[in-house]
Design a protein around this motif. Structure first.
Motif, mmCIF file in Angstrom:
data_model
loop_
_atom_site.group_PDB
_atom_site.id
_atom_site.type_symbol
_atom_site.label_atom_id
_atom_site.label_comp_id
_atom_site.label_asym_id
_atom_site.label_seq_id
_atom_site.Cartn_x
_atom_site.Cartn_y
_atom_site.Cartn_z
ATOM 1 N N GLU A 126 0.969 -1.345 -0.023
ATOM 2 C CA GLU A 126 0.197 0.107 0.014
ATOM 3 C C GLU A 126 0.826 1.334 0.018
ATOM 4 O O GLU A 126 0.514 2.099 -0.626
ATOM 5 C CB GLU A 126 -1.041 0.035 1.258
ATOM 6 N N THR A 127 1.880 1.364 0.867
ATOM 7 C CA THR A 127 2.754 2.506 1.034
ATOM 8 C C THR A 127 4.069 2.501 0.467
ATOM 9 O O THR A 127 4.646 3.449 0.386
ATOM 10 C CB THR A 127 2.815 2.953 2.514
ATOM 11 N N GLY A 128 4.661 1.406 0.115
ATOM 12 C CA GLY A 128 6.058 1.115 -0.174
ATOM 13 C C GLY A 128 7.040 1.039 1.055
ATOM 14 O O GLY A 128 8.350 0.954 0.621
ATOM 15 N N VAL A 129 6.536 1.433 2.148
ATOM 16 C CA VAL A 129 7.728 1.451 3.271
ATOM 17 C C VAL A 129 8.358 0.286 3.461
ATOM 18 O O VAL A 129 7.507 -1.006 3.589
ATOM 19 C CB VAL A 129 6.689 1.703 4.369
ATOM 20 N N ALA A 189 -7.923 -6.509 -8.933
ATOM 21 C CA ALA A 189 -7.444 -5.311 -9.772
ATOM 22 C C ALA A 189 -6.096 -4.711 -9.562
ATOM 23 O O ALA A 189 -5.324 -4.100 -10.431
ATOM 24 C CB ALA A 189 -8.451 -4.066 -9.543
ATOM 25 N N ARG A 190 -5.632 -5.069 -8.309
ATOM 26 C CA ARG A 190 -4.202 -4.629 -7.939
ATOM 27 C C ARG A 190 -3.180 -5.595 -7.973
ATOM 28 O O ARG A 190 -1.831 -5.442 -7.873
ATOM 29 C CB ARG A 190 -4.133 -3.995 -6.544
ATOM 30 N N TRP A 245 -1.432 -7.577 -10.309
ATOM 31 C CA TRP A 245 -0.422 -7.749 -11.442
ATOM 32 C C TRP A 245 0.296 -6.486 -11.108
ATOM 33 O O TRP A 245 1.514 -6.525 -11.414
ATOM 34 C CB TRP A 245 -0.947 -7.880 -12.742
ATOM 35 N N ASP A 246 -0.147 -5.159 -10.831
ATOM 36 C CA ASP A 246 0.584 -3.936 -10.565
ATOM 37 C C ASP A 246 1.407 -4.309 -9.448
ATOM 38 O O ASP A 246 2.599 -3.880 -9.536
ATOM 39 C CB ASP A 246 -0.455 -2.675 -10.177
ATOM 40 N N ASP A 247 1.014 -4.812 -8.172
ATOM 41 C CA ASP A 247 1.715 -5.020 -7.064
ATOM 42 C C ASP A 247 2.896 -6.134 -7.514
ATOM 43 O O ASP A 247 4.165 -5.919 -7.177
ATOM 44 C CB ASP A 247 0.950 -5.653 -6.006
ATOM 45 N N ILE A 248 2.704 -7.057 -8.396
ATOM 46 C CA ILE A 248 3.670 -8.001 -8.724
ATOM 47 C C ILE A 248 4.928 -7.185 -9.624
ATOM 48 O O ILE A 248 5.984 -7.394 -9.316
ATOM 49 C CB ILE A 248 3.143 -9.038 -9.625
ATOM 50 N N ARG A 249 4.618 -6.426 -10.287
ATOM 51 C CA ARG A 249 5.503 -5.593 -11.271
ATOM 52 C C ARG A 249 6.054 -4.825 -10.329
ATOM 53 O O ARG A 249 7.259 -4.553 -10.519
ATOM 54 C CB ARG A 249 4.758 -5.161 -12.592
ATOM 55 N N THR A 250 5.403 -3.772 -9.687
ATOM 56 C CA THR A 250 6.082 -2.912 -8.855
ATOM 57 C C THR A 250 7.092 -3.101 -7.819
ATOM 58 O O THR A 250 8.101 -2.693 -7.990
ATOM 59 C CB THR A 250 4.883 -2.180 -8.115
ATOM 60 N N HIS A 251 6.721 -4.449 -7.256
ATOM 61 C CA HIS A 251 7.716 -4.843 -6.024
ATOM 62 C C HIS A 251 8.394 -5.941 -6.439
ATOM 63 O O HIS A 251 9.253 -6.661 -5.481
ATOM 64 C CB HIS A 251 6.750 -5.040 -4.803
ATOM 65 N N GLY A 252 8.536 -6.680 -7.937
ATOM 66 C CA GLY A 252 9.026 -7.633 -8.245
ATOM 67 C C GLY A 252 8.917 -8.927 -7.564
ATOM 68 O O GLY A 252 9.945 -9.705 -7.255
ATOM 69 N N ALA A 253 7.508 -9.393 -7.270
ATOM 70 C CA ALA A 253 7.098 -10.284 -6.560
ATOM 71 C C ALA A 253 7.451 -11.575 -7.377
ATOM 72 O O ALA A 253 7.275 -11.702 -8.643
ATOM 73 C CB ALA A 253 5.952 -10.271 -6.098
ATOM 74 N N THR A 254 8.004 -12.705 -6.912
ATOM 75 C CA THR A 254 8.498 -13.905 -7.647
ATOM 76 C C THR A 254 7.542 -15.184 -7.289
ATOM 77 O O THR A 254 7.756 -16.126 -8.004
ATOM 78 C CB THR A 254 10.122 -13.887 -7.442
ATOM 79 N N THR A 255 7.071 -15.053 -6.062
ATOM 80 C CA THR A 255 6.135 -16.349 -5.803
ATOM 81 C C THR A 255 5.004 -15.726 -4.860
ATOM 82 O O THR A 255 5.028 -14.632 -4.344
ATOM 83 C CB THR A 255 7.131 -17.293 -5.189
ATOM 84 N N THR A 256 3.896 -16.750 -4.933
ATOM 85 C CA THR A 256 2.729 -16.246 -4.098
ATOM 86 C C THR A 256 1.917 -17.631 -3.939
ATOM 87 O O THR A 256 2.350 -18.733 -4.591
ATOM 88 C CB THR A 256 1.917 -15.426 -4.737
ATOM 89 N N ALA A 284 -10.562 -19.290 -4.755
ATOM 90 C CA ALA A 284 -10.998 -18.580 -6.076
ATOM 91 C C ALA A 284 -9.909 -17.537 -6.547
ATOM 92 O O ALA A 284 -10.298 -17.064 -7.734
ATOM 93 C CB ALA A 284 -12.415 -18.072 -6.003
ATOM 94 N N MET A 285 -8.852 -17.323 -5.773
ATOM 95 C CA MET A 285 -7.852 -16.433 -6.324
ATOM 96 C C MET A 285 -7.426 -16.457 -7.796
ATOM 97 O O MET A 285 -7.344 -15.573 -8.626
ATOM 98 C CB MET A 285 -6.792 -16.067 -5.383
ATOM 99 N N ALA A 286 -7.072 -17.967 -7.913
ATOM 100 C CA ALA A 286 -6.645 -18.146 -9.334
ATOM 101 C C ALA A 286 -7.584 -18.086 -10.446
ATOM 102 O O ALA A 286 -7.267 -17.501 -11.343
ATOM 103 C CB ALA A 286 -6.040 -19.718 -9.249
ATOM 104 N N ASN A 287 -8.856 -18.614 -10.112
ATOM 105 C CA ASN A 287 -9.845 -18.380 -11.230
ATOM 106 C C ASN A 287 -10.152 -16.788 -11.443
ATOM 107 O O ASN A 287 -10.538 -16.560 -12.361
ATOM 108 C CB ASN A 287 -11.131 -19.081 -10.462
ATOM 109 N N PHE A 288 -10.020 -16.014 -10.410
ATOM 110 C CA PHE A 288 -10.435 -14.648 -10.344
ATOM 111 C C PHE A 288 -9.294 -14.037 -11.530
ATOM 112 O O PHE A 288 -9.787 -13.353 -12.306
ATOM 113 C CB PHE A 288 -10.069 -13.728 -9.130
ATOM 114 N N LEU A 289 -8.008 -14.398 -11.395
ATOM 115 C CA LEU A 289 -7.142 -13.988 -12.258
ATOM 116 C C LEU A 289 -7.275 -14.724 -13.651
ATOM 117 O O LEU A 289 -7.197 -13.979 -14.577
ATOM 118 C CB LEU A 289 -5.458 -14.304 -11.713
#
Length: 536
Positions: free
Chosen positions: A29-32, A251-252, A254-265, A270-275
């Motif tokens: 949320e904040t990048g802190v 909605a957030r 893939w933006d979070d993944i790209r912004t913070h360089g997340a490699t796994t989760t 239903a999360m996968a189905n939502f994506l």
């Protein structure tokens, strides 16, 4: 005796010395950034303040916080006193909240200010001799409200920290947390999770041989469940980092993944189905995410993995266990297996008398471990329930499973969720799998409702894909060519969302209790029916 070197409190101290400025938790949320040195220092402050408030070894302390660094620091601070954290589901209110507060026997709670009204309401009318007396309030703005409890701001509480809190560090056999079960089929029980169990759960979710210090775990999960705690443990083992968000948001994501360089989760429920249901983009496979643990698997695992450029893994786990069954280094046997038995554990599929069944035979999954303290230490204050779960020296999961000749295990259904219709035993999970294959369905839940002819009828509760408007007739027609006749639901109800626990498990007890409503379509009548009583 299990050693203390790999418990999370010890890991944080070691990482703080080795890589003090390395990020440990980053707020989406904040990048802190909260470094390993910050985490170790804040945990020590919480330990000192808690000790000053009278918290001692073996005592319980309630934590009711959203995912945040305060929740992590308070948890580790308690561990450094060898006290026991009791994280509360932040969605609890009323009788459920009161039950956990009273059952925990805690005298102190750490809670976010936003939960104070519900805490006060839930405990109104309890005796003045109740155990809980003090609430440390995180996130307070303005004057604290007047309540029956002694309230203190977290910043003022931490300002009292002074002196040494040195006690023997916790070992793997000590209790990391008392985590109350989701209560999907009945009353919640407090699971005594050991530090060794927590470690093995974490390495089952994020195997250390697949990742390194440069990895980042995207964690939009609550701290009152192992899905939120395990990433913190796994990344500390590696010296990696957690990207923490308060809740999952499609909605957030893939933006979070790209912004913070997340490699796994982890993709729960239903999360996968939502994506999967989002419109396709040419760069779907171009994000930093390269690995995902799916619980459960989606219908087209290969298609999901190819579209998003992922290595997909899965596991079977409960709060009481430690990822005893999992897929081996990303190698899924097929689209429906939970994986194979993990080294260090034993598993059987048994009948009602605990006799082991052969390949392909349906029974209950039971587990045990080669190493002590790697499964739950019992249920808090419930010796009878503990003995029942551990009868014949095996932990009984309550889940219906089969296994094949190659050692792959298959979840069929919660035993309490099984449906008996027309003399046939029906897996609600199998019905849901077929309903979810409909192109206009996002997710569904199948439950038993009473039949005027005895046994059960099947009711399917459906959430439509955004923008789609499937009808009950279309869904039933779709199923008629895909499942046996006795598995075709009599009742269909289309809803906006399913009731869920914060770990994305469907609360089928609520769906069964709802029974047949005016909005329920009846295949035999072809129209909504009048509400009839239901059983839970």
């Amino acid at each position: 005796m299990p050693n203390a070197e790999t418990t999370l409190p010890a890991l944080l101290a070691r990482k703080a010395a080795e890589q003090p400025d390395a990020p440990y938790v980053v707020s989406a949320e904040t990048g802190v950034v909260w470094t390993y040195a910050d985490a170790d220092s804040d945990a020590d402050r919480w330990a000192a303040a808690l000790a000053g408030a009278g918290v001692r070894e073996g005592q319980t302390v309630l934590i009711m916080l959203p995912p945040c660094t305060e929740a992590v620091a308070a948890w580790i601070g308690l561990a450094r006193l060898r006290a026991m954290e009791v994280p509360i589901n932040t969605g609890y209110l009323g009788q459920m909240l009161r039950y956990v507060i009273e059952d925990s026997e805690a005298g102190l709670m750490v809670a976010h200010a936003e939960h104070l009204p519900e805490i006060e309401k839930a405990t109104a009318g309890t005796a003045r001799t109740r155990t809980l007396q003090t609430i440390v309030v995180v996130g307070a703005e303005g004057a604290l409200p007047h309540t029956a409890f002694h309230l203190v701001r977290a910043e003022d509480f931490l300002a009292t920290a002074a002196g040494s809190t040195a006690v023997d560090p916790p070992t793997g056999r000590d209790i990391a947390s008392i985590i109350y079960t989701s209560g999907t089929t009945g009353a919640s029980k407090g699971v005594l999770v050991t530090w060794r169990q927590a470690e093995l759960t974490a390495t089952g979710i994020m195997p250390t041989d697949l990742f390194g210090s440069t990895d980042a775990f995207y964690s939009p999960f609550s701290m009152f469940h192992m899905s939120g705690k395990s990433p913190l443990y796994a990344t500390a083992l590696l010296g990696a980092r957690v990207i923490m968000r308060r809740r999952f948001d499609t909605a957030r994501f893939w933006d979070d993944i790209r912004t913070h360089g997340a490699t796994t989760t982890i993709l729960l429920g239903a999360m996968a189905n939502f994506l999967w249901q989002q419109p396709e983009h040419p760069d779907d496979a171009g994000s930093p995410l390269r690995d995902a643990l799916l619980l459960p698997l989606v219908g087209d695992v290969g298609g999901f993995a190819r579209r998003f450029g992922l290595r997909v893994r899965t596991t079977f786990n409960m709060t009481e266990t430690a990822c005893c069954i999992l897929s081996d280094v990303g190698d899924l046997a097929n689209d429906t297996s939970c994986g194979r038995l993990r080294s260090g554990f034993q598993a059987r599929v048994v009948d009602a008398d605990d006799n082991e069944l052969g390949p392909g035979e349906l029974g209950e999954l039971v587990l045990r471990a080669d190493e002590p303290w790697t499964l739950m230490a019992g249920y808090w204050r419930k010796p009878e329930a503990t003995a029942q779960a551990w009868r014949n020296l095996w932990f009984h999961t309550g889940d219906g499973f089969t296994r094949d000749a190659d050692g792959n295990f298959y979840f069929v259904d919660r035993i309490k969720d099984a449906i008996r219709r027309r003399g046939e035993n029906i897996s609600s999970a199998e019905v849901e799998h077929e309903v979810n294959a409909h192109p206009d369905v996002l997710e569904s839940a199948a439950v038993a409702v009473p039949s005027e002819h005895g046994e059960d009828e099947i009711k399917i509760v459906v959430v439509a894909r955004p923008g789609a408007t499937p009808t009950p007739e279309e869904i039933v027609g779709f199923l008629c060519s895909r499942v046996a006749r006795f598995m075709v639901p009599r009742y269909v109800e289309i809803v906006e969302s399913l009731p869920k626990t914060p770990t994305q498990k469907v609360r089928k007890v609520e769906l069964r209790a709802a029974g047949i409503s005016p909005a329920t379509w009846d295949r035999e009548a072809g129209q909504p029916r009048r509400r009839t009583p239901a059983t839970s």
